[in-house]
Write a protein that holds these residues in place. Structure first.
Motif, mmCIF file in Angstrom:
data_model
loop_
_atom_site.group_PDB
_atom_site.id
_atom_site.type_symbol
_atom_site.label_atom_id
_atom_site.label_comp_id
_atom_site.label_asym_id
_atom_site.label_seq_id
_atom_site.Cartn_x
_atom_site.Cartn_y
_atom_site.Cartn_z
ATOM 1 N N SER A 12 0.824 -1.200 0.000
ATOM 2 C CA SER A 12 0.000 0.000 0.000
ATOM 3 C C SER A 12 0.858 1.251 0.000
ATOM 4 O O SER A 12 0.563 2.233 -0.674
ATOM 5 C CB SER A 12 -0.911 0.001 1.222
ATOM 6 O OG SER A 12 -1.797 -1.074 1.169
ATOM 7 N N ALA A 15 2.248 1.729 -3.414
ATOM 8 C CA ALA A 15 1.239 2.247 -4.332
ATOM 9 C C ALA A 15 1.026 3.736 -4.129
ATOM 10 O O ALA A 15 0.848 4.495 -5.091
ATOM 11 C CB ALA A 15 -0.081 1.496 -4.139
ATOM 12 N N SER A 216 -10.225 -8.360 -11.649
ATOM 13 C CA SER A 216 -9.776 -8.276 -10.254
ATOM 14 C C SER A 216 -8.879 -9.468 -9.954
ATOM 15 O O SER A 216 -9.183 -10.602 -10.331
ATOM 16 C CB SER A 216 -10.978 -8.280 -9.314
ATOM 17 O OG SER A 216 -11.812 -7.171 -9.558
ATOM 18 N N GLY A 231 -0.012 -7.685 -0.765
ATOM 19 C CA GLY A 231 -0.020 -7.894 -2.201
ATOM 20 C C GLY A 231 -0.980 -8.959 -2.678
ATOM 21 O O GLY A 231 -1.211 -9.091 -3.879
ATOM 22 N N TYR A 234 -7.213 -7.902 -3.104
ATOM 23 C CA TYR A 234 -7.772 -7.459 -4.382
ATOM 24 C C TYR A 234 -6.978 -6.296 -4.965
ATOM 25 O O TYR A 234 -6.607 -5.349 -4.268
ATOM 26 C CB TYR A 234 -9.205 -6.987 -4.152
ATOM 27 C CG TYR A 234 -10.283 -7.765 -4.882
ATOM 28 C CD1 TYR A 234 -10.065 -9.048 -5.384
ATOM 29 C CD2 TYR A 234 -11.547 -7.205 -5.055
ATOM 30 C CE1 TYR A 234 -11.076 -9.738 -6.037
ATOM 31 C CE2 TYR A 234 -12.558 -7.890 -5.709
ATOM 32 C CZ TYR A 234 -12.316 -9.146 -6.203
ATOM 33 O OH TYR A 234 -13.322 -9.818 -6.851
ATOM 34 N N HIS A 235 -6.741 -6.345 -6.264
ATOM 35 C CA HIS A 235 -6.315 -5.189 -7.019
ATOM 36 C C HIS A 235 -6.757 -5.379 -8.467
ATOM 37 O O HIS A 235 -7.154 -6.471 -8.871
ATOM 38 C CB HIS A 235 -4.810 -4.916 -6.909
ATOM 39 C CG HIS A 235 -3.921 -6.100 -7.145
ATOM 40 N ND1 HIS A 235 -3.576 -6.991 -6.150
ATOM 41 C CD2 HIS A 235 -3.298 -6.542 -8.260
ATOM 42 C CE1 HIS A 235 -2.771 -7.926 -6.636
ATOM 43 N NE2 HIS A 235 -2.586 -7.673 -7.928
ATOM 44 N N LYS A 237 -6.257 -5.304 -12.540
ATOM 45 C CA LYS A 237 -5.274 -5.461 -13.606
ATOM 46 C C LYS A 237 -5.956 -5.320 -14.969
ATOM 47 O O LYS A 237 -7.179 -5.341 -15.080
ATOM 48 C CB LYS A 237 -4.588 -6.824 -13.505
ATOM 49 C CG LYS A 237 -3.648 -6.971 -12.317
ATOM 50 C CD LYS A 237 -2.853 -8.269 -12.413
ATOM 51 C CE LYS A 237 -1.807 -8.372 -11.321
ATOM 52 N NZ LYS A 237 -0.948 -9.575 -11.492
ATOM 53 N N ILE A 263 -0.988 -3.756 -13.599
ATOM 54 C CA ILE A 263 -1.788 -3.199 -12.508
ATOM 55 C C ILE A 263 -2.329 -1.827 -12.889
ATOM 56 O O ILE A 263 -1.590 -0.947 -13.338
ATOM 57 C CB ILE A 263 -0.970 -3.113 -11.212
ATOM 58 C CG1 ILE A 263 -0.625 -4.521 -10.704
ATOM 59 C CG2 ILE A 263 -1.743 -2.355 -10.131
ATOM 60 C CD1 ILE A 263 0.245 -4.542 -9.461
ATOM 61 N N GLU A 266 -4.312 -0.413 -7.101
ATOM 62 C CA GLU A 266 -4.080 -1.310 -5.973
ATOM 63 C C GLU A 266 -4.194 -0.508 -4.676
ATOM 64 O O GLU A 266 -4.498 0.681 -4.684
ATOM 65 C CB GLU A 266 -2.709 -1.975 -6.103
ATOM 66 C CG GLU A 266 -1.555 -0.993 -6.155
ATOM 67 C CD GLU A 266 -0.237 -1.659 -6.500
ATOM 68 O OE1 GLU A 266 -0.080 -2.861 -6.240
ATOM 69 O OE2 GLU A 266 0.648 -0.960 -7.039
ATOM 70 N N SER A 267 -3.950 -1.163 -3.557
ATOM 71 C CA SER A 267 -4.057 -0.512 -2.255
ATOM 72 C C SER A 267 -3.143 0.706 -2.174
ATOM 73 O O SER A 267 -1.986 0.670 -2.602
ATOM 74 C CB SER A 267 -3.690 -1.497 -1.141
ATOM 75 O OG SER A 267 -4.549 -2.613 -1.149
ATOM 76 N N TYR A 293 -14.177 -0.741 -2.653
ATOM 77 C CA TYR A 293 -12.910 -0.807 -1.928
ATOM 78 C C TYR A 293 -13.162 -0.740 -0.427
ATOM 79 O O TYR A 293 -14.222 -0.291 0.034
ATOM 80 C CB TYR A 293 -11.969 0.324 -2.352
ATOM 81 C CG TYR A 293 -12.364 1.703 -1.877
ATOM 82 C CD1 TYR A 293 -11.773 2.274 -0.756
ATOM 83 C CD2 TYR A 293 -13.342 2.442 -2.545
ATOM 84 C CE1 TYR A 293 -12.141 3.541 -0.310
ATOM 85 C CE2 TYR A 293 -13.707 3.703 -2.116
ATOM 86 C CZ TYR A 293 -13.102 4.247 -0.998
ATOM 87 O OH TYR A 293 -13.459 5.495 -0.549
#
Length: 321
Positions: A12, A15, A216, A231, A234-235, A237, A263, A266-267, A293
């Motif tokens: 996070s 990111a 996702s 990691g 959820y993120h 792509k 990606i 993401e967080s 989220y």
């Protein structure tokens, strides 16, 4: 409800340093899961559908809200004869031949006994929806895919449905001319070869010369009881192709069927585990990416997930939030 105020994982912080934008402000009814958006042309009202309450939906005069609850699309559940037919998932909304279509999934968490259904309405008003049951996309433990998370795209007059979750990840099937039933065999368009194959929630969007396959990746849920390793949450792509039916690759050229995926989001900051995304062309804000989220300042429970959206910059040829 359970609240966990934790230090942000390393991913996070990375990111945040990368520079993701925070979600735009949401007002009114902002708790959501698996959102999908459409704007009624007759009066400009926004409709937002989501998982839960037999497909719950809200309206607003702007993407910023305030969002007001309308009720359930199918308050009596689905006619599909499977466990979970009164707990409908992951809607996908479209306007086709003067009708509003809402596709939905019937399943139970972690099961392959799943099917995709369809409800339609001429107005989207409460009580106006007709359930048509299964569109012929169904799975069981005898199959290698899971029939959830429907997402329709129209390409030069032909409809295709993307679907799938974990197992063999994301599949596609051609639909009939009315987009009411599958009319061909399913084939794989995205696959992560390692671990539990954690790809789901696909959404295909055409822009310029390419079709972009958003999806996702990772663990979606129950963050309040079992936070994933950094990691693994959820993120979002994406891969792209000049064809809507295959050969998707990421920005490095790795095939989406061989673990590729660039990606998109993401967080970062107070945003944790964004996913369940879609893309929408808004007359005011342009192309947006919308999603659910976990807001770490609110709580990590599934029933605390928030509605988020950001505009997309396409200047690199890849979607950037």
């Amino acid at each position: 409800m359970h609240f966990r105020h934790l230090a942000l994982p390393v991913a996070s912080l990375a990111a945040l340093a990368y520079g993701y934008a925070n979600p735009e402000t949401c007002s009114g009814e902002c708790v959501i899961y698996d959102p999908t958006l459409i704007r009624r042309s007759s009066d400009g009202t926004y409709f937002r559908f989501s998982t839960g309450n037999e497909i719950s939906y809200c309206t607003a005069s702007s993407l910023l809200g305030p969002w007001t609850s309308v009720g359930s699309v199918l308050p009596d559940g689905s006619s599909i004869d499977l466990d979970g037919n009164t707990d409908l998932w992951a809607p996908d909304v479209h306007y086709i031949d003067d009708l509003y279509y809402v596709y939905y999934a019937v399943s139970t968490f972690g099961s392959q006994d799943s099917a995709i259904g369809l409800a339609t309405s001429a107005t989207m008003d409460l009580g106006s929806w007709t359930d048509h049951g299964s569109v012929g996309i169904q799975s069981s433990s005898a199959k290698i895919y899971n029939a959830i998370d429907p997402s329709l795209i129209e390409v030069d007059g032909t409809y295709y449905m993307q679907f799938g979750s974990f197992w063999d990840d994301i599949y596609q099937v051609k639909m009939n001319s009315a987009a009411t039933a599958a009319s061909g065999s399913s084939y794989n368009i995205a696959y992560y070869p390692d671990g539990t194959h954690p790809e789901e929630g696909s959404y295909m969007y055409a822009y310029g010369d390419y079709y972009y396959l958003f999806y996702s990746w990772g663990i979606c849920c129950s963050y309040d009881t079992d936070l994933p390793a950094s990691g693994q949450e959820y993120h979002i792509k994406v891969c792209r192709s000049t064809s809507a039916t295959g050969d998707f690759v990421d920005a490095d050229g790795t095939a989406c069927t061989d673990g590729g995926g660039t990606i998109v989001l993401e967080s970062h900051g107070e945003v944790y585990g964004p996913g369940g995304q879609g893309v929408y062309d808004d007359p005011t804000y342009g192309t947006i990416l919308y999603y659910a989220y976990t807001n770490t300042s609110i709580g990590y429970a599934d029933d605390e997930k928030q509605f988020g959206w950001n505009t997309i910059d396409w200047s690199t040829g890849w979607p950037v939030v």
